[in-house]
Scaffold this motif. Structure first.
Motif, PDB file in Angstrom:
ATOM      1  N   ARG A  30      28.000  22.886  19.435  1.00 16.35           N
ATOM      2  CA  ARG A  30      26.761  22.176  20.107  1.00 16.35           C
ATOM      3  C   ARG A  30      25.941  23.091  20.642  1.00 16.35           C
ATOM      4  O   ARG A  30      24.592  22.911  20.871  1.00 16.35           O
ATOM      5  CB  ARG A  30      27.344  21.351  20.971  1.00 16.35           C
ATOM      6  CG  ARG A  30      28.176  19.943  20.450  1.00 16.35           C
ATOM      7  CD  ARG A  30      28.486  18.928  21.390  1.00 16.35           C
ATOM      8  NE  ARG A  30      29.566  18.053  20.567  1.00 16.35           N
ATOM      9  CZ  ARG A  30      29.797  16.879  21.201  1.00 16.35           C
ATOM     10  NH1 ARG A  30      29.390  16.447  22.255  1.00 16.35           N
ATOM     11  NH2 ARG A  30      30.916  16.242  20.601  1.00 16.35           N
ATOM     12  N   THR A 163      40.950   9.763  25.432  1.00 19.15           N
ATOM     13  CA  THR A 163      40.283  10.751  24.248  1.00 19.15           C
ATOM     14  C   THR A 163      41.322  10.876  23.149  1.00 19.15           C
ATOM     15  O   THR A 163      40.942  11.025  22.059  1.00 19.15           O
ATOM     16  CB  THR A 163      39.641  11.984  24.700  1.00 19.15           C
ATOM     17  OG1 THR A 163      40.568  12.898  25.209  1.00 19.15           O
ATOM     18  CG2 THR A 163      38.583  11.584  25.690  1.00 19.15           C
ATOM     19  N   LYS A 351      35.590  15.835  19.890  1.00 21.21           N
ATOM     20  CA  LYS A 351      34.168  15.426  20.013  1.00 21.21           C
ATOM     21  C   LYS A 351      34.029  14.515  21.441  1.00 21.21           C
ATOM     22  O   LYS A 351      33.212  14.794  22.187  1.00 21.21           O
ATOM     23  CB  LYS A 351      33.706  14.309  19.071  1.00 21.21           C
ATOM     24  CG  LYS A 351      33.465  15.378  17.503  1.00 21.21           C
ATOM     25  CD  LYS A 351      32.835  14.526  16.538  1.00 21.21           C
ATOM     26  CE  LYS A 351      32.412  15.238  15.368  1.00 21.21           C
ATOM     27  NZ  LYS A 351      33.397  15.884  14.699  1.00 21.21           N
ATOM     28  N   ASP A 352      34.939  13.804  21.549  1.00 22.50           N
ATOM     29  CA  ASP A 352      34.942  12.821  22.821  1.00 22.50           C
ATOM     30  C   ASP A 352      35.179  13.706  23.919  1.00 22.50           C
ATOM     31  O   ASP A 352      34.571  13.434  25.185  1.00 22.50           O
ATOM     32  CB  ASP A 352      36.092  11.705  22.631  1.00 22.50           C
ATOM     33  CG  ASP A 352      35.696  10.679  21.615  1.00 22.50           C
ATOM     34  OD1 ASP A 352      34.724  10.548  21.143  1.00 22.50           O
ATOM     35  OD2 ASP A 352      36.583  10.096  21.314  1.00 22.50           O
ATOM     36  N   ASP A 355      32.010  15.554  24.767  1.00 21.43           N
ATOM     37  CA  ASP A 355      31.097  14.502  25.281  1.00 21.43           C
ATOM     38  C   ASP A 355      31.245  14.257  26.909  1.00 21.43           C
ATOM     39  O   ASP A 355      30.193  14.321  27.509  1.00 21.43           O
ATOM     40  CB  ASP A 355      31.256  12.928  24.941  1.00 21.43           C
ATOM     41  CG  ASP A 355      30.777  13.077  23.375  1.00 21.43           C
ATOM     42  OD1 ASP A 355      30.137  13.987  22.884  1.00 21.43           O
ATOM     43  OD2 ASP A 355      31.025  12.043  22.678  1.00 21.43           O
ATOM     44  N   GLN A 356      32.502  14.391  27.349  1.00 20.12           N
ATOM     45  CA  GLN A 356      32.739  14.273  28.701  1.00 20.12           C
ATOM     46  C   GLN A 356      32.423  15.669  29.276  1.00 20.12           C
ATOM     47  O   GLN A 356      31.907  15.612  30.464  1.00 20.12           O
ATOM     48  CB  GLN A 356      34.372  13.916  29.119  1.00 20.12           C
ATOM     49  CG  GLN A 356      34.819  12.896  28.609  1.00 20.12           C
ATOM     50  CD  GLN A 356      34.063  11.580  29.172  1.00 20.12           C
ATOM     51  OE1 GLN A 356      33.654  11.723  30.498  1.00 20.12           O
ATOM     52  NE2 GLN A 356      33.739  10.575  28.542  1.00 20.12           N
ATOM     53  N   GLU A 358      29.890  17.552  28.393  1.00 20.00           N
ATOM     54  CA  GLU A 358      28.296  17.503  28.391  1.00 20.00           C
ATOM     55  C   GLU A 358      27.968  16.439  29.371  1.00 20.00           C
ATOM     56  O   GLU A 358      26.959  16.693  30.201  1.00 20.00           O
ATOM     57  CB  GLU A 358      27.878  16.840  27.249  1.00 20.00           C
ATOM     58  CG  GLU A 358      27.856  17.782  26.053  1.00 20.00           C
ATOM     59  CD  GLU A 358      27.289  17.426  24.663  1.00 20.00           C
ATOM     60  OE1 GLU A 358      27.101  16.374  24.371  1.00 20.00           O
ATOM     61  OE2 GLU A 358      26.591  18.512  24.078  1.00 20.00           O
TER      62      GLU A 358
END
Length: 363
Positions: A30, A163, A351-352, A355-356, A358
């Motif tokens: 990312r 997650t 990925k989850d 996401d946290q 981010e």
């Protein structure tokens, strides 16, 4: 902005190291310009495994407290002070935007210092019974990513996000062709295949069980892929035959999983998460020699949902034959367990979790 700086800390065992590497790899996808630094414990396996994965690592002089009174325990206060000072220097010089801890002694001092400096911190707890370091850090961090329900008994409920555990990417895309996989191991298509996993080093009690039961498995018409571990390979390689494939380590795990009709395994957090994604019937034999008996607790989370079978080491002599024969004889039971274990899989864990991270970066 994508030139973020991330520190990842965790180690002592593969169960703490590999999730940290998986998280770093996803962050790198990312944020290609991001900088990464790992912090581990000197003399532990992370000092070798992290550089192999292409990341820099710094080591702290830290170990856990021993349960018995030993010289190591007398050294603990000095190691802790040394590690806190070293962690302070690392955080001051590297100036991370976020810090991720995956458990293990080294993550304690590092996350304590970073959170004290108001750096956003996230914990990832792999087991159904939280580790000592993560429990001590629960108030210091902003988010805690878990793999099991019911973790409110260890952590503040408002910080918890379920997650799952990061697993190897090649497993998520498990497209193993069974015919091709069996051919790779030189096994037959018309027989059921048992895959035995005792971890990379091996599990003495599981190996002894398989050795004792080779005749029993043969009578049941099974062929075996047996990962005995590198510590035990010399002892067990003599059992190699047309129907028994003894290996120190299985490099093509996707082929092993594709070949399997039934799996026997330890119940470390990483194994449980992987096997849920693989979706084959599993007999867990948890190691009793781990903190808080957490392998049994990991396996029970599946057993309680009729998604796996558990036999404790102390019950192997009395119960194994009956339990295993019942599973092998019933296609319905195998299919039911396969379906239920797949339902418990959390394949998007990495990925989850990112996401946290981010969300924390944007606060």
């Amino acid at each position: 902005m994508d030139n973020y700086k991330f520190i990842l800390s965790g180690g002592g065992t593969g169960g703490h190291i590999y999730p940290a590497i998986a998280i770093a790899n996803e962050l790198k996808k990312r944020y290609p310009n991001a900088e990464f630094l790992f912090v581990g414990a000197k003399d532990r396996m992370e000092m070798e495994k992290v550089p192999e994965a292409g990341y820099k690592i710094e080591g702290l002089w830290i170990t856990g407290l021993q349960r018995k009174l030993t010289l190591k325990n007398l050294m603990f206060p000095f190691k802790l002070i040394s590690s806190l000072l070293r962690a302070r220097k690392i955080v001051s010089q590297f100036k991370p935007n976020a810090v991720i801890g995956t458990g293990g002694f080294a993550s304690g001092p590092l996350l304590k210092i970073a959170s004290g400096r108001k750096v956003p911190c996230l914990l990832q707890e792999q087991n159904s019974y939280a580790g000592v370091t993560n429990k001590l850090l629960k108030d210091a961090v902003a988010k805690i990513c878990v793999a099991y329900d019911g973790m409110e008994k260890f952590f503040p409920a408002h910080k918890i996000v379920k997650t799952g555990n990061p697993v190897r990417e090649d497993l998520i895309a498990l497209t193993g062709n069974k015919k091709e996989a069996l051919s790779f191991f030189e096994l037959q298509e018309n027989k059921q295949t048992l895959v035995v996993l005792g971890g990379s080093l091996g599990a003495r009690r599981i190996n002894k069980l398989i050795e004792k039961k080779i005749g029993f498995f043969k009578e049941a018409g099974l062929q075996i892929i047996w990962q005995c571990g590198k510590l035990y390979f010399e002892e067990y390689k003599k059992y190699n035959s047309d129907t028994v494939k003894v290996m120190a380590f299985i490099n093509k795990m996707n082929y092993a999983y594709a070949s399997a009709d039934v799996i026997i395994s330890r119940a470390g957090a990483g194994s449980v998460s992987e096997l849920s994604i693989v979706g084959k019937p599993v007999v867990f034999i948890p190691s009793p020699n781990v903190a808080e008996d957490h392998q049994t607790k990991n396996a029970m989370a599946l057993v309680n949902n009729n998604a796996a079978i558990l036999v404790k080491e102390k019950d192997l002599d009395a119960d194994f034959d009956t339990v295993f024969s019942g599973l092998i004889a019933s296609k319905e039971k195998q299919e039911e367990i396969s379906k239920n274990i797949k339902n418990m899989a959390l394949p998007n864990a990495t990925k989850d979790i990112v996401d946290q991270i981010e969300i924390l970066l944007k606060k």
